[in-house]
Design a protein around this motif. Structure first.
Motif, PDB file in Angstrom:
ATOM      1  N   GLY A  73       0.732  -1.231  -0.131  1.00 32.03           N
ATOM      2  CA  GLY A  73       0.144  -0.107   0.059  1.00 32.03           C
ATOM      3  C   GLY A  73       0.642   1.335  -0.050  1.00 32.03           C
ATOM      4  O   GLY A  73       0.224   2.360  -0.044  1.00 32.03           O
ATOM      5  N   GLU A  74       2.093   1.150   0.077  1.00 35.89           N
ATOM      6  CA  GLU A  74       2.756   2.512   0.158  1.00 35.89           C
ATOM      7  C   GLU A  74       2.811   3.041  -1.432  1.00 35.89           C
ATOM      8  O   GLU A  74       3.249   2.201  -2.295  1.00 35.89           O
ATOM      9  N   ALA A  75       2.574   4.375  -1.364  1.00 34.92           N
ATOM     10  CA  ALA A  75       2.284   4.944  -2.606  1.00 34.92           C
ATOM     11  C   ALA A  75       3.855   5.354  -3.329  1.00 34.92           C
ATOM     12  O   ALA A  75       4.646   5.927  -2.390  1.00 34.92           O
ATOM     13  N   ALA A  76       3.895   5.243  -4.359  1.00 35.91           N
ATOM     14  CA  ALA A  76       5.057   5.698  -5.067  1.00 35.91           C
ATOM     15  C   ALA A  76       5.375   7.402  -4.991  1.00 35.91           C
ATOM     16  O   ALA A  76       6.516   7.941  -4.849  1.00 35.91           O
ATOM     17  N   ASP A  77       4.310   7.870  -4.760  1.00 31.98           N
ATOM     18  CA  ASP A  77       4.281   9.509  -4.794  1.00 31.98           C
ATOM     19  C   ASP A  77       4.064   9.680  -3.417  1.00 31.98           C
ATOM     20  O   ASP A  77       3.595  11.042  -3.098  1.00 31.98           O
ATOM     21  N   ALA A  78       4.374   8.986  -2.201  1.00 33.25           N
ATOM     22  CA  ALA A  78       4.171   9.365  -0.912  1.00 33.25           C
ATOM     23  C   ALA A  78       5.198  10.438  -0.447  1.00 33.25           C
ATOM     24  O   ALA A  78       5.957  10.785  -1.263  1.00 33.25           O
ATOM     25  N   ASP A  79       4.961  11.049   0.783  1.00 32.16           N
ATOM     26  CA  ASP A  79       5.863  11.868   1.567  1.00 32.16           C
ATOM     27  C   ASP A  79       6.769  11.183   1.974  1.00 32.16           C
ATOM     28  O   ASP A  79       6.810  10.452   3.033  1.00 32.16           O
ATOM     29  N   TYR A  80       8.070  11.285   1.276  1.00 32.25           N
ATOM     30  CA  TYR A  80       9.152  10.470   1.740  1.00 32.25           C
ATOM     31  C   TYR A  80      10.146  11.330   2.606  1.00 32.25           C
ATOM     32  O   TYR A  80      11.275  10.630   2.921  1.00 32.25           O
ATOM     33  N   GLY A  81       9.705  12.496   3.130  1.00 28.61           N
ATOM     34  CA  GLY A  81      10.452  13.189   4.081  1.00 28.61           C
ATOM     35  C   GLY A  81      11.321  14.264   3.458  1.00 28.61           C
ATOM     36  O   GLY A  81      11.301  14.418   2.225  1.00 28.61           O
ATOM     37  N   LYS A  82      12.083  14.856   4.430  1.00 27.10           N
ATOM     38  CA  LYS A  82      13.079  15.647   4.114  1.00 27.10           C
ATOM     39  C   LYS A  82      14.019  15.285   3.168  1.00 27.10           C
ATOM     40  O   LYS A  82      14.257  14.068   3.276  1.00 27.10           O
ATOM     41  N   GLY A  83      14.065  16.301   2.141  1.00 28.11           N
ATOM     42  CA  GLY A  83      15.294  15.525   1.083  1.00 28.11           C
ATOM     43  C   GLY A  83      14.533  14.843   0.110  1.00 28.11           C
ATOM     44  O   GLY A  83      15.403  14.347  -0.748  1.00 28.11           O
ATOM     45  N   GLY A  84      13.293  14.431   0.016  1.00 24.39           N
ATOM     46  CA  GLY A  84      12.973  13.467  -0.661  1.00 24.39           C
ATOM     47  C   GLY A  84      13.189  12.220  -0.584  1.00 24.39           C
ATOM     48  O   GLY A  84      13.680  11.783   0.507  1.00 24.39           O
ATOM     49  N   PHE A  85      12.981  11.328  -1.608  1.00 27.14           N
ATOM     50  CA  PHE A  85      13.499   9.777  -1.520  1.00 27.14           C
ATOM     51  C   PHE A  85      14.943   9.789  -0.957  1.00 27.14           C
ATOM     52  O   PHE A  85      15.677  10.099  -1.702  1.00 27.14           O
ATOM     53  N   GLY A  86      15.195   9.121  -0.042  1.00 29.69           N
ATOM     54  CA  GLY A  86      16.558   8.732   0.366  1.00 29.69           C
ATOM     55  C   GLY A  86      17.360   9.790   0.982  1.00 29.69           C
ATOM     56  O   GLY A  86      18.477   9.797   1.599  1.00 29.69           O
ATOM     57  N   GLY A  87      16.500  11.004   1.349  1.00 28.43           N
ATOM     58  CA  GLY A  87      17.208  12.044   2.235  1.00 28.43           C
ATOM     59  C   GLY A  87      18.094  13.005   1.304  1.00 28.43           C
ATOM     60  O   GLY A  87      18.503  14.231   2.121  1.00 28.43           O
ATOM     61  N   LEU A  88      18.343  12.820  -0.023  1.00 29.95           N
ATOM     62  CA  LEU A  88      19.564  13.516  -0.367  1.00 29.95           C
ATOM     63  C   LEU A  88      19.004  14.429  -1.647  1.00 29.95           C
ATOM     64  O   LEU A  88      19.644  15.425  -1.858  1.00 29.95           O
ATOM     65  N   GLN A  89      18.249  13.661  -2.535  1.00 30.96           N
ATOM     66  CA  GLN A  89      17.867  14.161  -3.711  1.00 30.96           C
ATOM     67  C   GLN A  89      17.513  15.736  -3.813  1.00 30.96           C
ATOM     68  O   GLN A  89      17.662  16.585  -4.689  1.00 30.96           O
ATOM     69  N   GLU A  90      16.656  16.285  -2.837  1.00 34.72           N
ATOM     70  CA  GLU A  90      15.879  17.447  -2.719  1.00 34.72           C
ATOM     71  C   GLU A  90      16.402  18.279  -1.526  1.00 34.72           C
ATOM     72  O   GLU A  90      15.589  19.068  -1.360  1.00 34.72           O
ATOM     73  N   LEU A  91      17.209  17.823  -1.047  1.00 30.97           N
ATOM     74  CA  LEU A  91      17.811  18.603   0.395  1.00 30.97           C
ATOM     75  C   LEU A  91      18.530  19.924   0.050  1.00 30.97           C
ATOM     76  O   LEU A  91      19.663  19.832  -0.509  1.00 30.97           O
ATOM     77  N   ARG A  92      17.729  20.867   0.482  1.00 25.78           N
ATOM     78  CA  ARG A  92      18.112  22.173  -0.019  1.00 25.78           C
ATOM     79  C   ARG A  92      19.360  22.715   1.084  1.00 25.78           C
ATOM     80  O   ARG A  92      19.397  22.291   2.113  1.00 25.78           O
ATOM     81  N   GLY A  93      20.304  23.237   0.365  1.00 28.30           N
ATOM     82  CA  GLY A  93      21.426  23.767   1.167  1.00 28.30           C
ATOM     83  C   GLY A  93      22.595  22.903   1.598  1.00 28.30           C
ATOM     84  O   GLY A  93      23.215  23.374   2.513  1.00 28.30           O
ATOM     85  N   LEU A  94      22.614  21.678   1.078  1.00 31.36           N
ATOM     86  CA  LEU A  94      23.364  20.762   1.415  1.00 31.36           C
ATOM     87  C   LEU A  94      24.623  21.021   0.790  1.00 31.36           C
ATOM     88  O   LEU A  94      25.067  20.442  -0.282  1.00 31.36           O
ATOM     89  N   ASN A  95      25.562  21.975   1.642  1.00 30.52           N
ATOM     90  CA  ASN A  95      26.747  22.288   0.876  1.00 30.52           C
ATOM     91  C   ASN A  95      28.098  21.539   1.628  1.00 30.52           C
ATOM     92  O   ASN A  95      29.034  22.390   1.703  1.00 30.52           O
ATOM     93  N   LYS A  96      27.957  20.358   1.943  1.00 34.24           N
ATOM     94  CA  LYS A  96      28.999  19.670   2.332  1.00 34.24           C
ATOM     95  C   LYS A  96      29.500  18.401   1.355  1.00 34.24           C
ATOM     96  O   LYS A  96      28.379  17.799   1.134  1.00 34.24           O
ATOM     97  N   PRO A  97      30.493  17.822   1.401  1.00 34.97           N
ATOM     98  CA  PRO A  97      30.513  16.959   0.510  1.00 34.97           C
ATOM     99  C   PRO A  97      30.172  15.521   0.871  1.00 34.97           C
ATOM    100  O   PRO A  97      30.002  15.326   2.067  1.00 34.97           O
TER     101      PRO A  97
END
Length: 261
Positions: A73-97
């Motif tokens: 039942g988990e939807a592909a377009d669910a709320d995956y939390g901060k940064g989107g899926f996996g936490g990295l893709q859409e996390l704003r301002g991540l200016n560290k390697p």
């Protein structure tokens, strides 16, 4: 600190993040939200300078979205939390390697998670694929990123067919930085992380913001933004004590002492 699906460990200025969901380290909504919280905290912690993301066990880095959870039942377009899926893709301002140490199978969202890093190291037995097309979904982040990272025609073949490819091919196309024996993977990732953590954090932040924000800009437009002090990290760098320290250390023929201020 140990969470239910993710293990984190601090080594000085380096944060190690290990996916830990037997048997394959697949990411469901709860795991994605954990990762988002972890990478947000990493972004905001002034004592942390570099992160490593890897998977537990010898076989899987990450196969991406947990299809068993999806079937329940988990939807592909669910709320995956901060940064989107996996936490990295859409996390704003991540200016560290961020370094991805790919220790095994990286497919679907797992490959997208690796693409969210700045540097990718791969074990010699690692394999990759974007098989979303076979399950009726789209690898959205990979569709945006992959044609910009490797030759367009190769990227489109991988997206259209979902075929598997090995670490040697990934390296040939420039998708991974280095291939290492499995037993040496984390040793090399830690050495690289320590080297980066010893560098000037404000310069690293400026490099990352410029590269990210200017990706789709014309060269002169990006230069105009830099010259107009429109990149926050660049402006902070040029007003910092570290910038003065770098000049002093050069003049005094010594190693600089970076404080991030």
């Amino acid at each position: 600190m140990t969470l239910s699906n993710v293990i984190t460990a601090r080594r000085g200025a380096v944060l190690e993040v290990t996916l830990n969901r037997p048997k394959a380290n697949a990411i469901d909504i709860a795991t994605s939200r954990e990762l988002g919280e972890i990478f947000t905290a990493f972004r905001d912690d002034p004592e942390l300078r570099v992160a490593i993301i890897t998977g537990a066990g010898p076989k899987f880095f990450c196969p991406g979205w947990d299809l068993k959870a999806a079937a329940e039942g988990e939807a592909a377009d669910a709320d995956y939390g901060k940064g989107g899926f996996g936490g990295l893709q859409e996390l704003r301002g991540l200016n560290k390697p961020v370094i991805a140490a790919v220790n095994g199978i990286a497919c679907g969202g797992g490959l997208e998670l690796a693409l969210g890093a700045d540097i990718i190291l791969a074990a010699d037995h690692a394999t990759f694929a974007l098989p979303e097309i076979r399950s009726g979904t789209v690898a959205d982040a990979a569709t945006l990123k992959l044609p910009k990272r490797i030759p367009y025609h190769i990227a489109m073949e991988l997206l259209f067919t979902g075929r598997w490819f090995d670490a040697e091919e990934a390296h040939r196309w420039g998708l991974v930085n280095r291939i290492l024996p499995a037993e040496a993977l984390m040793q090399e990732a830690r050495k690289m992380a320590d080297d980066l953590a010893a560098g000037p954090p404000l310069v690293l932040a400026a490099i990352k913001e410029i590269a990210r924000e200017a990706e789709d800009m014309k060269f002169q437009d990006a230069m105009n933004r830099i010259n107009a002090s429109q990149f926050e990290t660049v402006e902070r760098l040029y007003r910092s004590e570290d910038q003065k320290e770098g000049a002093r250390a050069f003049a005094e023929k010594r190693d600089p002492v970076w404080t991030g201020r």
